[in-house]
Design a protein around this motif. Structure first.
Motif, PDB file in Angstrom:
ATOM      1  N   GLN A 246     -86.622 113.154   9.782  1.00 50.38           N
ATOM      2  CA  GLN A 246     -87.838 112.937  10.561  1.00 50.38           C
ATOM      3  C   GLN A 246     -88.303 111.485  10.627  1.00 50.38           C
ATOM      4  O   GLN A 246     -89.260 111.191  11.339  1.00 50.38           O
ATOM      5  CB  GLN A 246     -88.974 113.803   9.984  1.00 50.38           C
ATOM      6  CG  GLN A 246     -88.696 115.301  10.096  1.00 50.38           C
ATOM      7  CD  GLN A 246     -89.845 116.150   9.577  1.00 50.38           C
ATOM      8  OE1 GLN A 246     -90.309 115.969   8.455  1.00 50.38           O
ATOM      9  NE2 GLN A 246     -90.313 117.087  10.392  1.00 50.38           N
TER      10      GLN A 246
ATOM     11  N   ASN B 173     -94.258 107.082  11.487  1.00 52.19           N
ATOM     12  CA  ASN B 173     -94.960 108.172  12.168  1.00 52.19           C
ATOM     13  C   ASN B 173     -95.892 108.835  11.159  1.00 52.19           C
ATOM     14  O   ASN B 173     -96.089 108.324  10.050  1.00 52.19           O
ATOM     15  CB  ASN B 173     -93.961 109.173  12.766  1.00 52.19           C
ATOM     16  CG  ASN B 173     -92.983 109.716  11.713  1.00 52.19           C
ATOM     17  OD1 ASN B 173     -93.300 109.761  10.530  1.00 52.19           O
ATOM     18  ND2 ASN B 173     -91.795 110.112  12.156  1.00 52.19           N
TER      19      ASN B 173
ATOM     20  N   GLN C 157     -86.492 121.632  10.026  1.00 52.33           N
ATOM     21  CA  GLN C 157     -87.099 122.640  10.907  1.00 52.33           C
ATOM     22  C   GLN C 157     -87.042 124.052  10.319  1.00 52.33           C
ATOM     23  O   GLN C 157     -87.510 124.993  10.953  1.00 52.33           O
ATOM     24  CB  GLN C 157     -86.426 122.612  12.289  1.00 52.33           C
ATOM     25  CG  GLN C 157     -86.515 121.266  12.982  1.00 52.33           C
ATOM     26  CD  GLN C 157     -87.931 120.729  13.054  1.00 52.33           C
ATOM     27  OE1 GLN C 157     -88.867 121.468  13.272  1.00 52.33           O
ATOM     28  NE2 GLN C 157     -88.090 119.425  12.864  1.00 52.33           N
TER      29      GLN C 157
ATOM     30  N   ASP D 287     -87.831 123.841  16.682  1.00 48.76           N
ATOM     31  CA  ASP D 287     -88.177 122.490  17.123  1.00 48.76           C
ATOM     32  C   ASP D 287     -86.926 121.631  17.128  1.00 48.76           C
ATOM     33  O   ASP D 287     -86.124 121.667  16.200  1.00 48.76           O
ATOM     34  CB  ASP D 287     -89.227 121.901  16.172  1.00 48.76           C
ATOM     35  CG  ASP D 287     -89.846 120.630  16.731  1.00 48.76           C
ATOM     36  OD1 ASP D 287     -89.275 120.066  17.675  1.00 48.76           O
ATOM     37  OD2 ASP D 287     -90.891 120.208  16.213  1.00 48.76           O
ATOM     38  N   THR D 288     -86.748 120.845  18.157  1.00 50.44           N
ATOM     39  CA  THR D 288     -85.560 119.980  18.255  1.00 50.44           C
ATOM     40  C   THR D 288     -85.951 118.511  18.224  1.00 50.44           C
ATOM     41  O   THR D 288     -85.262 117.659  18.781  1.00 50.44           O
ATOM     42  CB  THR D 288     -84.791 120.289  19.550  1.00 50.44           C
ATOM     43  OG1 THR D 288     -85.667 120.102  20.677  1.00 50.44           O
ATOM     44  CG2 THR D 288     -84.260 121.705  19.555  1.00 50.44           C
ATOM     45  N   THR D 289     -87.077 118.197  17.559  1.00 52.92           N
ATOM     46  CA  THR D 289     -87.572 116.819  17.567  1.00 52.92           C
ATOM     47  C   THR D 289     -86.968 115.956  16.463  1.00 52.92           C
ATOM     48  O   THR D 289     -87.337 114.795  16.328  1.00 52.92           O
ATOM     49  CB  THR D 289     -89.109 116.808  17.413  1.00 52.92           C
ATOM     50  OG1 THR D 289     -89.458 117.463  16.181  1.00 52.92           O
ATOM     51  CG2 THR D 289     -89.775 117.514  18.572  1.00 52.92           C
ATOM     52  N   ASN D 290     -86.071 116.492  15.653  1.00 52.70           N
ATOM     53  CA  ASN D 290     -85.437 115.671  14.625  1.00 52.70           C
ATOM     54  C   ASN D 290     -84.716 114.497  15.265  1.00 52.70           C
ATOM     55  O   ASN D 290     -83.925 114.663  16.205  1.00 52.70           O
ATOM     56  CB  ASN D 290     -84.424 116.497  13.826  1.00 52.70           C
ATOM     57  CG  ASN D 290     -85.098 117.371  12.794  1.00 52.70           C
ATOM     58  OD1 ASN D 290     -86.231 117.135  12.414  1.00 52.70           O
ATOM     59  ND2 ASN D 290     -84.389 118.382  12.320  1.00 52.70           N
ATOM     60  N   THR D 291     -84.955 113.314  14.755  1.00 52.58           N
ATOM     61  CA  THR D 291     -84.306 112.108  15.283  1.00 52.58           C
ATOM     62  C   THR D 291     -83.424 111.436  14.244  1.00 52.58           C
ATOM     63  O   THR D 291     -82.734 110.481  14.552  1.00 52.58           O
ATOM     64  CB  THR D 291     -85.381 111.087  15.721  1.00 52.58           C
ATOM     65  OG1 THR D 291     -86.163 110.697  14.579  1.00 52.58           O
ATOM     66  CG2 THR D 291     -86.289 111.658  16.786  1.00 52.58           C
TER      67      THR D 291
END
Length: 833
Positions: free
Chosen positions: A93, A104, A135, A141-145
């Protein structure tokens, strides 16, 4: 003036990165405080709010996350904890593919958590690479970067791009300046330890490759100027211990989950047998380097006697820091929203909380390396006691008296007492509530009493988590408390809060910080039925239940349904906590099956359970509906130990890990197609890489059923098993295991079709019994130690039997006839003469 300048200089040097480390490791691998050279011994928990599922859980309850951190760290200090593990999902994350640090909210909350822990003198282990998807469990959720999105866990140690990304991330994170303290993380004085990577994929066949990886990560850490002690995981696979010895790492990290993970229900039985030994901590390759426990818990157990026993074994192994996984945030604890198989919060798991306070004192008071022997000899150690029968752990020293459940023990020296923490009652405190309480001596005449809300145990907290399912609920009830201490003898009615007591009187009172949260009332009424399902016809029947609701009921009654019609209303009596009981002479009733209801008089109406209708059997408009059931039997009525009524998912079974592969499932059997239990194994032949015996077993808890007959004067004469063999399997073993881990069993013959097999109780002999569920990471022996003795010399006592087991075992079959073995069991009964 000079003092002010000195303080300013120290502050400037700290922010510039010249902060002296608070600990160091000596030549023997012992971590010591720099200030006084004393050994470090820290205890606390993982706290995961900044990342992953805990971050989202805080959102589900609408929590203000910084406020939640403050609330929870106040609990850390109230329990006298001094350790915290920062388990941070930065690899998912807070980075990009190359490992560049991304600022963030997750990072800001980590900074805030570090600053708040620092204010409270809590010392930290930083674990910045977690390796498990952030997740979980939603996986929506596919927001992992982060870098972990691009480099699978099993590539992190050998893939050059993955290693460079980890090095880059580690350097940038340690050089990140915390806006709340003004210091870089590498210079945060209360971060004592850095763990390279959480639960990595281990490569025991490539020790040299692992050493290269470990040394590169250590070099990356040191390149920032960071002087924190560094650690690497060994408990994922103890065969990598040589990599710890040969590398630059300064210590090893260990985990322990003695009752396995994600059982999906509360585990019953004597868990002390599962925390008897952790011999792997004593491996020679780990000598000369520090040892810490990054995660541990009595998984799927909310009992109050396991944690001190685990801490006892940690001290034997040389552990100097131990962190429970994981602390449940106050606001999410009622639903256990964090981690399904774990459940811990000071308020909502009061017995486990007191046991953790006792475990913290075990860490401080028991010398490193001290061994108290094996169970049952180690149930008392130093000032400590653990007891399965009493569901109790206890600290009884000169100044402290802690107990996780009601105890009859008297403090060693009441005059010297300064600190009391408890759940239930003791000879010095008689309390009718269910929450945790504290008594702390301020001076010769003044004590502070701190009482937390009653906790209603509404549902099994270890079911799959759901934000709409409440398993524990707090209640702001008036309760009676009696205190009998030298200089303080009083009896009073109290609400949750903080009280200052002097000369037996209340001097002042203040509310608990989260009063509004604790006072949120239940919206509906619920009952937990604790009445036995069977009673001997000539004995007195005891009905027992807990009643949970928006307020205290005016009256609770049992409605015993008669045959062919009518009912008998039996008033119930309120006891401590939320319990109600009623005793009834039923000698005038015929043997057979009976139905009953509980009725709650709320003051407005009467609610009938289990259907929750407004309709009592005494009224003209009562209609037929669901009831509770019980049987009136004679002492020779067969007792069902396993049958179609049992949930196969709640039956423990052998795990396949470097051992014979096995399958356990529910099947239908017989002309009525009723559920049955199938155990099968493709191959029982010994293989070179096996670390467990060639045995597969399923184990079913029957302690509560045995308790129903515990007062019977008639002993069982036979075990009746209805079963059949698969693929020419002609033998299996039936075993009974008592609460001390002793097994009593016999082999029985199987046919190809279902038949009743009778085993005389007199044929049962001491037999090896499988310790199930098998722990993680595979610390425990496969057999209960007491059952593996050739002859325990102790006769079977049915009153203390906890489990029935069925096994397919190598020794039953000739060499060449050990493949494709299986058994289907339809039911197991005890027969009486």
């Amino acid at each position: 003036m000079r003092k002010s300048l000195l303080i300013l200089l120290v502050t400037l040097l700290s922010t510039m990165g010249y902060c002296a480390e608070k600990v160091y490791m000596d030549k023997q691998g012992v971590v010591r405080w720099t200030e006084n050279k004393k050994e470090v011994a820290l205890f606390g928990a993982n706290y995961c709010l900044p990342s992953a599922c805990d971050f989202r859980a805080a959102g589900y309850v609408g929590g203000e996350r910084k406020q939640m951190i403050v609330e929870d760290l106040e609990h850390f200090k109230r329990m006298n904890w001094d350790g915290l593990r920062l388990c941070f999902w930065g690899d998912y994350q807070n980075t990009d593919r190359e490992g560049n640090l991304q600022e963030n909210e997750h990072l800001h909350l980590l900074d805030y958590l570090i600053a708040e822990a620092d204010k409270r003198d809590i010392y930290m282990l930083l674990s910045p690479i977690v390796t498990y998807n952030s997740q979980w469990p939603e996986m929506s959720d596919t927001t992992n970067t982060g870098l972990a999105k691009y480099y699978p866990k099993n590539t992190l140690i050998h893939n050059e791009q993955a290693i460079r990304a980890q090095e880059n991330y580690m350097k940038q994170l340690l050089n990140h300046r915390n806006p709340y303290t003004g210091r870089c993380l590498k210079d945060e004085p209360n971060i004592l330890f850095v763990e390279l990577i959480n639960e990595p994929t281990q490569f025991p066949e490539d020790i040299s490759g692992m050493v290269r990886y470990i040394n590169r990560m250590c070099k990356a850490i040191r390149s920032t100027g960071c002087k924190k002690l560094t650690f690497y995981n060994v408990s994922q696979d103890f065969r990598v211990a040589p990599a710890i010895r040969k590398s630059d790492i300064q210590g090893s990290t260990h985990a322990w989950y003695p009752s396995a993970l994600n059982n999906n229900y509360s585990i019953e039985g004597n868990g002390l047998l599962f925390v008897d030994r952790y011999e792997q901590m004593l491996y020679p390759d780990l000598r000369g380097k520090a040892k810490i426990v990054y995660e541990f818990d009595a998984t799927d157990m909310a009992t109050g006697f396991m944690l001190p026993a685990m801490a006892r074994e940690f001290r034997r192994g040389g552990i100097q820091f131990a962190a429970i996984f994981s602390y449940d945030m106050l606001r999410t604890a009622p639903m256990n929203l964090g981690w399904q198989t774990h459940f811990f919060n000071m308020v909502f798991t009061p017995s486990k909380a007191v046991s953790s306070m006792i475990a913290a004192e075990v860490m401080r008071r028991i010398p490193r390396g001290k061994h108290f022997g094996y169970y049952p000899d180690n149930r008392t150690f130093g000032d400590f006691r653990v007891n399965y029968d009493e569901q109790l752990s206890e600290l009884n020293s000169g100044d402290m008296f802690y107990y996780s459940n009601t105890t009859s023990a008297r403090p060693k020296n009441p005059v010297a007492l300064k600190h009391i923490a408890g759940v239930g009652s003791s000879p010095v405190v008689r309390y009718s509530g269910t929450g945790i309480y504290f008594l702390d001596k301020k001076d010769d005449n003044t004590w502070q009493l701190e009482i937390y809300p009653d906790i209603m145990d509404i549902d099994d907290p270890y079911k799959m988590l759901n934000k709409h399912r409440v398993s524990r609920k707090s209640a702001y009830n008036e309760r009676n408390i009696q205190i009998k201490l030298p200089g303080l003898e009083t009896e009073m009615t109290v609400l949750p809060g903080k009280y200052l007591l002097s000369d037996g009187k209340i001097v002042s009172r203040e509310e608990l910080p989260a009063k509004d949260f604790y006072q949120t009332p239940m919206k509906e009424w619920k009952i937990a039925n604790h009445t036995w399902p069977e009673f001997t016809a000539d004995k007195e029947v005891t009905f027992r239940c807990e009643v949970f609701g928006p307020k205290r009921p005016q009256q609770v009654d049992v409605y015993l349904m008669l045959k062919p019609w009518g009912c008998k209303r039996i008033p119930m009596t309120a006891e401590d906590g939320f319990f109600y009981t009623a005793k009834a002479d039923i000698s005038w009733l015929a043997k057979g099956d009976y139905e009953y209801h509980f009725g709650i008089d709320t003051g407005d109406d009467t609610i009938l359970f289990p259907e929750k209708t407004y309709c009592t059997p005494e009224r003209w408009d009562y209609y037929e509906q669901a009831t509770y059931a019980m049987r009136l039997i004679n002492e020779t009525t067969p007792l069902s130990l396993l049958g179609p009524q049992d949930n196969w998912k709640h039956i423990r079974r052998t795990r396949t890990f470097r051992s014979p592969e096995s399958q356990f499932s529910s099947v239908v059997s017989g002309p009525e197609l009723l559920p049955a239990f199938q155990l099968s194994v493709p191959d029982l032949e010994k293989k070179e890489d096996y670390i467990a015996p060639c045995d597969v077993t399923f184990s079913h808890y029957i302690g509560d059923r045995i308790a129903c007959r515990s007062k019977s004067k008639t002993a069982p004469a036979y075990i009746r098993i209805r079963a059949y063999g698969l693929n020419n399997t002609d033998k299996a073993i039936c075993n009974f295991v008592d609460k001390e881990g002793r097994g009593y069993g016999a082999a029985f013959n199987l046919k190809a079709e279902a038949s009743d097999i009778l085993i005389p109780v007199s044929d049962l002999v001491p037999t090896k019994a499988a310790m199930l569920p098998q722990d993680w990471p595979g610390v425990n022996p496969y057999w209960y130690p007491a059952s593996a003795q050739e002859n325990n010399g102790i006769a079977l006592d049915w009153k203390i039997i906890d489990f029935v087991q069925v096994s397919l075992r190598e020794e039953l079959y000739n060499i060449g006839n050990q493949k494709n073995k299986g058994v289907v069991v339809e039911r197991i009964d005890l027969l009486f003469r």
